[in-house]
Enzyme design. Structure first.
Site, PDB file in Angstrom:
ATOM      1  CG  ASP A 201     -56.037  26.652  54.934  1.00 37.88           C
ATOM      2  OD1 ASP A 201     -56.926  26.301  55.730  1.00 37.88           O
ATOM      3  OD2 ASP A 201     -55.505  25.856  54.137  1.00 37.88           O
ATOM      4  CE  LYS A 227     -59.815  19.699  56.778  1.00 36.36           C
ATOM      5  NZ  LYS A 227     -59.387  18.307  56.624  1.00 36.36           N
ATOM      6  CB  CYS A 365     -53.886  17.585  49.795  1.00 39.59           C
ATOM      7  SG  CYS A 365     -55.146  16.447  49.206  1.00 39.59           S
TER       8      CYS A 365
END
Length: 408
Positions: A201, A227, A365
């Protein structure tokens, strides 16, 4: 490497000139999404004004130039992360969809009851929930790499998690909640010693660290455009050609097929096998402009500046009485998470917003991370290349004011 001119860079981002609640905007929520330079904004306008059309399907002029521009971005991504082939670049909606593609497609083909998947204790929910869903469906099991009280993964414990049942390892390059930079090359090598493929990730790494997927030997690598100063709704899944060819498609529909009859469908070649339907064309094209912008400055140049800014911000915030940093790893990137005594992070965030300062509050999150530190959430200051020491000083003034109000 390009030349780092902070004033010129800031001038490229129109939103940094606006006011919030009558105060100049100070934007420290870059881990959630970065702002966009004028070059990307103009490219979005140019697409809709000059070339709007569907891609990959039309013989007419607008479709051809839109398709060409979309595929140019694919080649830019290939170069940006040093993939071997451009067809190893799958355009997705973002990191979340990319991880779900692997959980669904690789999981469907290669993971069965009793098998195990390794993730880490610091993962974003997007790299936890898809694997839990797969485990519920298949009867497989998650194994979790523990971390220490600094927010660093226990590599020796990681080594011990592998067995003949391990079918995949999936972990973050940079923690969104802690800023920890994990030793991903070492971790990939360990997994490969056990013939286990790895998904990285890279959502919080792609804008801060130069990525070379071949040098890393990553099997899969996922990131999001928004991002890295690009549009929302677009991202990338890189996968090694051999693995992608072995996986079934994620969705059925247009563009992912070669031939369709009521008796049988033949699937398209890479990368289109995993790109069903009309993509987010504008975002896909303009992601290329974001890459151009980053490369015009140079990621190594950006990293030097951001590391200096991170050290300055950490030092300044250390002056706050009662502050506790959550995540103090030796290797960090552009994220500072903290709590202050028993003051709720949300209350701090609301007051800072009234002063024009944008931070993120909550669990980010990453609820298991918060559980590990026995807190409900943090204040997160996430930095980007357009932030300045002067903005950190403004944050300090605002934070002291907020804490005085909340403590009195």
């Amino acid at each position: 490497m390009g030349t780092f001119d902070i004033e010129k860079i800031r001038a490229d981002f129109p939103i940094l000139g606006r006011e919030v609640n009558g105060k100049p905007l100070v934007y420290f929520d870059n881990g959630a999404t970065t702002q966009k330079p004028r070059q990307v904004i103009d490219a979005i306008t140019r697409y809709y004004a000059d070339m709007n059309s569907n891609v990959h399907r039309g013989v007419h002029y607008l479709s051809q130039i839109s398709t060409d521009a979309f595929e140019v971005t694919r080649r830019k991504v290939q170069t940006f992360i040093n993939a071997k082939y451009e067809h190893e670049i799958i355009v997705t909606k973002g990191t979340t969809e990319a991880i779900n593609i692997i959980a669904s497609c690789y999981g469907r083909a290669f993971i069965n009851a009793g098998d195990e998947i390794i993730i880490s204790a610091m993962e974003h929910h997007s790299n936890i929930v898809p694997w839990q869903m797969l485990c519920d469906e298949k009867g497989c099991k998650l194994r979790v790499i523990p971390m220490n009280d600094k927010g660093e993964l226990d590599i020796e414990a990681y080594k011990s998690l592998f067995s003949e049942r391990t079918k995949l390892a999936s972990f973050t390059y940079v923690s969104n909640a802690l800023g920890t930079v994990n030793p991903v090359k070492q971790m990939i090598d360990i997994a490969h010693d056990h013939r286990v493929p790895v998904l990285i990730d890279g959502a919080q790494a792609i804008q801060h660290v130069a990525i070379d997927v071949q040098a890393l030997d990553a099997d899969f690598f996922a990131f999001s455009g928004h991002k890295m100063y690009g549009p929302t709704g677009v991202g990338v899944l890189y996968g090694k050609e051999e693995l992608l060819n072995k996986m079934p498609p994620y969705q059925g529909g247009g563009d992912m097929i070669k031939d369709v009859t009521f008796e049988k469908t033949t699937y398209n070649e890479l990368p289109f096998k995993f790109e069903a339907g009309t993509p987010n064309i504008e975002a896909g094209i303009c992601l290329g402009d974001a890459i151009d912008y980053i490369e015009g400055i140079g990621l190594e140049t950006i990293k030097v500046y951001e590391d200096e800014l991170l050290a300055y911000a950490t030092s300044r915030l250390s002056e706050i009485d009662g502050i506790r940093f959550i995540g103090t790893a030796a290797q960090k990137s552009s994220v500072i998470s903290f709590v202050v005594d028993d003051v709720h992070p949300y209350d701090i965030g609301v007051i800072l917003d009234k002063l024009g300062i944008a931070v993120r509050t909550g669990h980010h999150c990453a609820q298991p991370v918060m559980d590990a530190f026995e807190i409900s959430g943090t204040v997160r200051v996430s930095l980007a290349m357009y932030n300045t020491k002067e903005e950190v000083d403004i944050l300090m003034v605002g934070l002291k004011r907020a804490l005085k109000m909340l403590r009195d």
